[in-house]
Design a protein around this motif. Structure first.
Motif, PDB file in Angstrom:
ATOM      1  N   ARG A  30      -5.283   7.025   9.903  1.00  0.00           N
ATOM      2  CA  ARG A  30      -4.724   5.666   9.869  1.00  0.00           C
ATOM      3  C   ARG A  30      -5.777   4.626  10.235  1.00  0.00           C
ATOM      4  O   ARG A  30      -5.511   3.421  10.192  1.00  0.00           O
ATOM      5  CB  ARG A  30      -3.526   5.573  10.827  1.00  0.00           C
ATOM      6  N   THR A 142       6.018  16.965  10.625  1.00  0.00           N
ATOM      7  CA  THR A 142       6.903  15.814  10.380  1.00  0.00           C
ATOM      8  C   THR A 142       8.109  15.869  11.316  1.00  0.00           C
ATOM      9  O   THR A 142       8.475  14.868  11.949  1.00  0.00           O
ATOM     10  CB  THR A 142       7.382  15.818   8.904  1.00  0.00           C
ATOM     11  N   ARG A 145       7.076  15.341  15.092  1.00  0.00           N
ATOM     12  CA  ARG A 145       6.744  13.946  15.410  1.00  0.00           C
ATOM     13  C   ARG A 145       8.003  13.082  15.506  1.00  0.00           C
ATOM     14  O   ARG A 145       8.076  12.152  16.287  1.00  0.00           O
ATOM     15  CB  ARG A 145       5.787  13.370  14.372  1.00  0.00           C
ATOM     16  N   ARG A 146       9.001  13.378  14.639  1.00  0.00           N
ATOM     17  CA  ARG A 146      10.231  12.573  14.647  1.00  0.00           C
ATOM     18  C   ARG A 146      11.182  12.957  15.780  1.00  0.00           C
ATOM     19  O   ARG A 146      11.779  12.086  16.400  1.00  0.00           O
ATOM     20  CB  ARG A 146      10.968  12.755  13.308  1.00  0.00           C
ATOM     21  N   VAL A 280      12.262  11.190   5.199  1.00  0.00           N
ATOM     22  CA  VAL A 280      10.870  11.266   5.688  1.00  0.00           C
ATOM     23  C   VAL A 280       9.963  11.874   4.606  1.00  0.00           C
ATOM     24  O   VAL A 280       8.899  12.419   4.914  1.00  0.00           O
ATOM     25  CB  VAL A 280      10.778  12.070   7.007  1.00  0.00           C
ATOM     26  N   ARG A 282       8.008  10.569   2.281  1.00  0.00           N
ATOM     27  CA  ARG A 282       6.631  10.028   2.190  1.00  0.00           C
ATOM     28  C   ARG A 282       5.814  10.423   3.431  1.00  0.00           C
ATOM     29  O   ARG A 282       4.611  10.633   3.349  1.00  0.00           O
ATOM     30  CB  ARG A 282       6.646   8.509   2.043  1.00  0.00           C
ATOM     31  N   GLU A 283       6.489  10.491   4.571  1.00  0.00           N
ATOM     32  CA  GLU A 283       5.813  10.911   5.801  1.00  0.00           C
ATOM     33  C   GLU A 283       5.308  12.356   5.657  1.00  0.00           C
ATOM     34  O   GLU A 283       4.227  12.690   6.147  1.00  0.00           O
ATOM     35  CB  GLU A 283       6.826  10.862   6.946  1.00  0.00           C
ATOM     36  N   GLN A 284       6.091  13.194   4.982  1.00  0.00           N
ATOM     37  CA  GLN A 284       5.669  14.577   4.746  1.00  0.00           C
ATOM     38  C   GLN A 284       4.332  14.588   3.995  1.00  0.00           C
ATOM     39  O   GLN A 284       3.442  15.373   4.306  1.00  0.00           O
ATOM     40  CB  GLN A 284       6.723  15.339   3.929  1.00  0.00           C
ATOM     41  N   GLU A 286       2.050  12.246   3.988  1.00  0.00           N
ATOM     42  CA  GLU A 286       0.989  11.801   4.908  1.00  0.00           C
ATOM     43  C   GLU A 286       0.561  12.950   5.830  1.00  0.00           C
ATOM     44  O   GLU A 286      -0.637  13.187   6.030  1.00  0.00           O
ATOM     45  CB  GLU A 286       1.474  10.606   5.748  1.00  0.00           C
ATOM     46  N   MET A 287       1.542  13.673   6.351  1.00  0.00           N
ATOM     47  CA  MET A 287       1.229  14.786   7.267  1.00  0.00           C
ATOM     48  C   MET A 287       0.413  15.868   6.561  1.00  0.00           C
ATOM     49  O   MET A 287      -0.373  16.580   7.181  1.00  0.00           O
ATOM     50  CB  MET A 287       2.517  15.407   7.839  1.00  0.00           C
TER      51      MET A 287
END
Ligand code: CP
Length: 310
Positions: A30, A142, A145-146, A280, A282-284, A286-287
């Protein structure tokens, strides 16, 4: 381990160590300066016999961000098209002294076979309906983190379990880390005896989703159905597609996951897929980059040990 061929056989501390390391790379990715030097001097070859958007791109980015050299072998324009076998292709690449071969293949066990022939480390990027270990790791990251943990969570994996390497790797990982797994699918899309993997089986979405923390949807893998059962997509969506009506049975804040690629309107309603608060997906993605950086780094450290350099 010299290779990463599956989640089966990894211990809870090994999985936790990979997830902890991935956390560091999530933050680094990031930042404006994303480059590190942990893979300098190492060569990674992506060898994908099946199509991919997420896995291939994220392995490429992961290797680059760690300072490694990465080559993408295009199977479509390679000598595979002239009849060269999987083993001959791998041995040809092996002769160029790569350090890591990232392999996706349509046959279960293909990556294990290659790992027994080549000198370099092999990462399984998906073999048939067997395993997709980095997908399960990125899913776990994912979730962790959530929700802060994996232990004790109730996870529902829904859809085409029969053909899914993602389901198999997730069943291994979630079970190893103390989560409870439910599978929800029509009988024709469940392997015989899957209960032996320590999962609960449901054939009705509303029953199966009751009080779940995580709802993980899977695509119908029509490319692996070869003339067998292929449901009408409209009928499939009615009974097994995730919409708000079925989702209402899960916990109110249940997370919605999908490894991708998605078929909107088949296994998942478009609005549910895009639900800003709960999806989640899109977060997947990124991870995925961070997890693949951690896996490449771990194998590179093991290579250095084997070479007597660490
Ligand atoms: N989830 C996954 O493996 O996606 P790709 O097929 O796009 O790599």
């Amino acid at each position: 381990h010299r290779h990463l061929l599956g989640i089966e056989g990894l211990s809870p501390p090994e999985i936790t160590a990979l997830l902890d390391r991935s956390e560091i790379y999530v933050e680094q990715n990031r930042e404006a300066d994303k480059k590190r030097a942990r893979l300098v001097g190492r060569t990674v070859i992506n060898l994908f016999f099946e199509s991919s958007t997420r896995t291939r791109t994220s392995f490429e980015l992961a290797a680059q961000r760690l300072g490694g050299d990465v080559i993408n072998m295009s199977v479509m324009t390679s000598s595979v098209k002239k009849g060269e076998t999987l083993i001959d292709t791998a041995m040809t690449l092996n002769a160029m002294h790569p350090d890591v071969l990232v392999v996706r293949h349509g046959d279960s066990g293909a990556t294990q076979l290659l790992s027994e022939k080549v000198n370099c480390a092999v990462i399984n990027a998906g073999d048939g309906s067997h395993e997709h270990p980095t997908q399960a790791l990125l899913d776990a990251l994912t979730i962790r983190r959530r929700l802060g943990r994996l232990q004790g969570l109730q996870v529902a994996i829904c859809g085409d379990i029969l053909h899914s390497r993602v389901a198999r790797s997730n069943i291994h990982l979630l079970g190893t880390m103390g989560a409870r797994v439910r599978l929800i699918a029509p009988k024709s899309l469940l392997p015989c005896g899957i209960e032996r993997m320590g999962v609960e089986v449901f054939h009705d979405m509303k029953d199966g989703l009751k009080d779940c923390d995580i709802v993980m949807m899977l695509r119908l893998q029509s490319e692996r159905m070869r003339g067998n059962f292929f449901p009408s997509t409209r009928e499939y969506f009615r009974f097994f597609g995730l919409d708000y009506d079925k989702l209402a049975n899960a916990k109110p804040d249940a997370l919605i996951m999908h490894p991708g690629p998605m078929n909107r309107g088949v296994e998942i309603d478009s609005e549910v897929a895009d639900d800003i608060g709960r999806s989640v997906i899109r977060e997947q993605v990124e991870m995925g980059v961070a997890v693949r950086m951690a896996c490449l780094e771990a194998l590179s450290v093991n290579l250095a040990k084997a070479e007597g350099r660490a």
